[in-house]
Motif scaffolding. Structure first.
Motif, short mmCIF file in Angstrom:
data_model
loop_
_atom_site.label_atom_id
_atom_site.label_comp_id
_atom_site.label_asym_id
_atom_site.label_seq_id
_atom_site.Cartn_x
_atom_site.Cartn_y
_atom_site.Cartn_z
N LEU A 232 0.84 -1.20 0.00
CA LEU A 232 0.00 0.00 0.00
C LEU A 232 0.87 1.25 0.00
CD1 LEU A 232 -2.75 -0.92 2.63
CD2 LEU A 232 -2.91 -1.04 0.14
N LEU A 233 0.52 2.21 -0.86
CA LEU A 233 1.18 3.51 -0.84
C LEU A 233 0.38 4.52 -0.03
CD1 LEU A 233 2.26 3.74 -4.59
CD2 LEU A 233 3.59 2.92 -2.62
N ALA A 234 -0.89 4.19 0.26
CA ALA A 234 -1.75 5.04 1.08
C ALA A 234 -2.66 4.12 1.89
CB ALA A 234 -2.56 5.98 0.20
N PRO A 235 -3.20 4.58 3.02
CA PRO A 235 -4.09 3.73 3.83
C PRO A 235 -5.28 3.24 3.01
CG PRO A 235 -3.45 5.70 5.06
CD PRO A 235 -2.96 5.90 3.66
N ALA A 236 -5.71 2.01 3.30
CA ALA A 236 -6.83 1.39 2.60
C ALA A 236 -8.06 1.38 3.50
CB ALA A 236 -6.47 -0.04 2.19
N GLU A 237 -9.24 1.56 2.89
CA GLU A 237 -10.51 1.42 3.59
C GLU A 237 -10.90 -0.05 3.57
OE1 GLU A 237 -12.32 3.62 5.15
OE2 GLU A 237 -11.35 5.51 4.60
N VAL A 238 -11.07 -0.66 4.76
CA VAL A 238 -11.29 -2.10 4.85
C VAL A 238 -12.65 -2.38 5.50
CG1 VAL A 238 -10.39 -4.29 5.70
CG2 VAL A 238 -8.81 -2.46 5.06
N GLU A 239 -13.38 -3.34 4.92
CA GLU A 239 -14.65 -3.81 5.47
C GLU A 239 -14.62 -5.33 5.58
OE1 GLU A 239 -18.24 -0.82 4.18
OE2 GLU A 239 -17.70 -2.44 2.81
N LEU A 240 -15.32 -5.85 6.57
CA LEU A 240 -15.47 -7.29 6.72
C LEU A 240 -16.97 -7.60 6.78
CD1 LEU A 240 -13.46 -9.76 8.79
CD2 LEU A 240 -15.92 -9.75 9.10
N GLU A 241 -17.37 -8.59 6.01
CA GLU A 241 -18.79 -8.97 6.00
C GLU A 241 -18.90 -10.48 6.02
OE1 GLU A 241 -22.88 -7.31 3.91
OE2 GLU A 241 -20.93 -6.83 3.05
N ILE A 242 -19.92 -10.98 6.74
CA ILE A 242 -20.14 -12.42 6.86
C ILE A 242 -21.50 -12.73 6.26
CG2 ILE A 242 -20.44 -14.33 8.47
CD1 ILE A 242 -18.40 -12.97 10.28
N TYR A 243 -21.52 -13.71 5.34
CA TYR A 243 -22.73 -14.08 4.62
C TYR A 243 -23.13 -15.52 4.97
CZ TYR A 243 -21.58 -10.17 1.47
OH TYR A 243 -21.29 -8.94 0.93
N ALA A 244 -24.44 -15.75 4.94
CA ALA A 244 -24.94 -17.12 4.93
C ALA A 244 -24.78 -17.68 3.53
CB ALA A 244 -26.40 -17.15 5.37
N LEU A 245 -24.92 -19.00 3.39
CA LEU A 245 -24.71 -19.62 2.09
C LEU A 245 -25.74 -19.18 1.06
CD1 LEU A 245 -23.57 -23.29 2.87
CD2 LEU A 245 -22.21 -21.35 2.05
N ASP A 246 -26.91 -18.70 1.51
CA ASP A 246 -27.91 -18.24 0.56
C ASP A 246 -27.67 -16.79 0.12
OD1 ASP A 246 -28.59 -16.79 2.78
OD2 ASP A 246 -30.58 -17.67 3.03
N GLY A 247 -26.56 -16.18 0.56
CA GLY A 247 -26.20 -14.85 0.13
C GLY A 247 -26.66 -13.73 1.05
N ARG A 248 -27.42 -14.07 2.11
CA ARG A 248 -27.87 -13.04 3.04
C ARG A 248 -26.70 -12.52 3.87
NH1 ARG A 248 -30.33 -14.89 6.90
NH2 ARG A 248 -30.07 -17.13 6.46
N SER A 249 -26.64 -11.19 4.04
CA SER A 249 -25.61 -10.59 4.88
C SER A 249 -25.99 -10.77 6.34
CB SER A 249 -25.45 -9.10 4.56
OG SER A 249 -24.52 -8.50 5.43
N THR A 250 -25.10 -11.39 7.10
CA THR A 250 -25.37 -11.67 8.51
C THR A 250 -24.76 -10.62 9.43
OG1 THR A 250 -25.44 -14.03 8.04
CG2 THR A 250 -25.06 -13.38 10.34
#
Length: 654
Positions: free
Chosen positions: A581-599
């Motif tokens: 990285l040359l500059a700070p990165a914006e990071v997100e974490l997401e957990i999904y069920a197998l049917d694609g729903r965001s948990t």
């Protein structure tokens, strides 16, 4: 002497061991103007005790306040520095038939007038050095009569046509070629029929660095009339950036440089008054560089085979200036003026808060560059004072080199380590001493990432010893040695270190210091510290497939967990690496069920290169336990190289 010492070193006659931290000061009773080397829209005269951006006021001609002026697009004078103010005729290397600096000196009695068959048009370009808020431009011929025809200059020598343009683009101006007129990219005014001798041009207030005025003299039956006394420009407010560079200061001997402290205050123009504005969007930054001789630049000429040779400034000024492309690079002609990289450091990273420590090597001479910036027209930062700590050397020289423990003599003489993996490094340090130097008993290391000390050796030959203590610091380690490194004692040591590389290259930065003394730390320079290591430097490069990624090495531990609240496997730990990285990165974490729903989703903010981790307790966005099953962990990083995504699976069981 102009040097403001907190203690009178030259009068004390004390040895280096008997005095500790001294200060070099500017501001207050030490006027800034006496130290000015280059001034780019900085005001060091209104109040000599402070430094602040130059304020533009309506109707007040800016040009006479600036200087010294240079009359070429590429001045050959040895005193010229990039960013100095310039005015030149034409586009390239046209020799001015007039002295164009007479047009910006504020003196209407210095002028150029001619009646000639040639030059049916004239144009001049003005470089203000930095962007400036301007809204008014004026030009006019002198008062009085022409010496030949006795015609009055006003109104007989009015310019029938003119065009004014401006620009903020230094690259575009520098690349212009040829001799024919072309306007700059912002057209400010164009008049085809003018009868006024004294011309005032008003345009919307805007930031401009370059101005170009194009004249069509009055075309007579047999000749053209040209007479110009002054060009003027004015505006309102403060420039977005003002830069001031100091003369070279002589500290009397080679010293270590400590913290830089400065007093700054924020102000706002409110009508006729200046008011304190502590929340104004303004800033101040300080850069510093150190040297071993009094001249941070080198002057060059040519030898008899056309190779560059360094000469003194006085010798350089006696050489012929190369103006035309066909001027030979030969004996008797001027060569380039370039920074003296052999005896001077580079500029330090900008210091934006008082009390920060610049990363510069030891030196006898120092130079400062100060930048005051604002985001508005009416706010500015004022610099009231500045002090730089310095103290005697702990050792004449401390050199260090680093190598991978698995390859102490690498090909290419540079340590190569696998990216993203723990690696053992060997770092050797060797000190050289002169009389009365106190020595040191501690080492501070800044590693490519969080690390550990695996072992320590001292002496000649090296023998394993135990450190008094090892203190983890935000950027590395401080290692307290069991005995001092000094003249007459141990002068070499070896550090066995563990760290991880998350960038394509990195450096082990090291400094030594004395725990009980008041002297400042001394930087370790790269060099030949021992025969056992073959790198002669503190820099490393990374290798391996991990460098092809920006986001990688995602681990989920454990891969199955039971968030029942019984204290056993209640959380899962998700770890990942960020590379290159040359500059700070914006990071997100997401957990999904197998049917694609965001948990569950978590914004992790901005992150830098390195190993990162986050824990999940098995609950969704409503703080309810999720159902048992397989879930997908997705990490997303918005970086300077685009968006990167990696996924892993985990199981929730009850």
């Amino acid at each position: 002497m102009r040097y403001a010492f907190a203690l009178a070193l030259m009068l004390s006659g004390l040895s280096a061991r008997s005095w500790a931290v001294d200060e070099f000061r500017l501001g207050g009773t030490e006027p800034w103007a006496e130290w000015t080397w280059q001034n780019r829209m900085m005001d060091d005269a209104t109040d000599p005790s402070v430094l602040q951006p130059r304020e533009l006021k309506p109707g007040e001609n800016l040009f006479p306040q600036l200087g010294p002026w240079y009359r070429w697009r590429s001045p050959g004078e040895s005193t010229y520095r990039l960013g100095d103010v310039r005015i030149w005729r034409g586009i390239n290397y046209l020799r001015p038939r007039a002295e164009p600096r007479d047009f910006v000196d504020g003196d209407p009695t210095t002028f150029f007038a001619a009646q000639t068959y040639s030059e049916s048009n004239e144009f001049y370009t003005i470089d203000l050095g930095v962007p400036v808020p301007v809204d008014h431009f004026a030009f006019y011929p002198p008062e009085g009569r022409d010496a030949l025809t006795q015609e009055p200059y006003r109104p007989n020598f009015a310019f029938a046509k003119y065009e004014l343009s401006g620009s903020l683009d230094p690259v575009g101006v520098a690349r212009e070629e040829g001799t024919h007129y072309r306007p700059l990219d912002i057209l400010l005014s164009s008049v085809d029929l003018n009868t006024e001798a004294v011309v005032h041009i008003e345009f919307p207030l805007q930031y401009l660095r370059f101005l170009r005025i194009y004249f069509f003299p009055d075309i007579g039956r047999f000749y053209n009339k040209f007479a110009l006394a002054e060009l003027e420009v004015s505006g309102r407010g403060f420039p977005p950036r003002a830069i001031w560079t100091s003369q070279v200061a002589d500290l009397g001997q080679v010293v270590n440089i400590g913290r830089v402290r400065f007093g700054a205050s924020k102000w706002r123009r409110e009508g006729d008054q200046l008011a304190a504005a502590p929340n104004a969007p303004t800033s101040a930054q300080v850069e510093i560089k150190t040297g071993l001789d009094p001249t941070p630049i080198g002057y060059h000429g040519y030898d008899d085979i056309g190779q560059l040779v360094e000469v003194t400034q006085s010798a350089y000024e006696r050489l012929k200036q190369r103006t035309w492309p066909w001027d030979p690079p030969a004996v008797g002609w001027r060569g380039p003026i370039i920074d003296d990289a052999d005896n001077w450091s580079f500029w330090s990273p900008p210091l934006r808060r008082s009390g920060e420590l610049p990363r510069v090597p030891s030196g006898r001479y120092l130079q400062l560059r100060l930048t005051l910036a604002t985001e508005t027209l009416w706010d500015f930062t004022r610099l009231d004072s500045l002090a730089i700590e310095y103290s005697p050397l702990l050792a004449e020289r401390v050199v260090g080199e680093v190598a991978a423990a698995s390859d102490l003599q690498p090909r290419g003489h540079i340590a190569e380590v696998p990216a993203g993996q723990k690696i053992e490094l060997v770092c050797d340090l060797r000190a050289e001493f002169a009389a009365e130097q106190a020595g040191f008993d501690a080492v501070r290391l800044t590693l490519p990432s969080a690390g550990a000390l695996l072992g320590l050796e001292m002496g000649d030959p090296l023998q394993p010893v135990n450190a008094d203590s090892v203190i983890a610091e935000p950027e590395g380690l401080a290692i307290y040695l069991p005995e001092p490194i000094r003249e007459g004692g141990a002068q070499t040591l070896r550090l066995h270190l563990e760290t991880v590389m998350y960038t394509a290259s990195g450096t082990v930065q090291a400094e030594v210091f004395a725990r009980s003394g008041q002297n400042l730390p001394q930087q370790v320079e790269g060099g030949d510290a021992s025969e056992a290591l073959g790198t002669d430097q503190l820099r490393m490069v990374a290798s391996g497939g991990a460098l092809d990624e920006v986001l990688g090495a995602i681990e989920v531990q454990p891969t199955a967990f039971t968030p029942q609240g019984d204290g056993i496997n209640d959380h899962v730990t998700i770890q990942y690496n960020l590379f290159r990285l040359l500059a700070p990165a914006e990071v997100e974490l997401e957990i999904y069920a197998l049917d694609g729903r965001s948990t569950w989703r978590q914004t992790l903010g901005t992150q830098l290169n390195g190993r990162h981790r986050i824990m999940w307790n098995g609950r969704d966005t409503k703080d309810q336990l999720v159902a048992p099953g397989i879930y997908v962990v997705q990490v997303r990083a918005q970086t300077d190289q685009g968006q990167w995504t990696q996924e892993r699976s985990l199981a929730v069981v009850y």
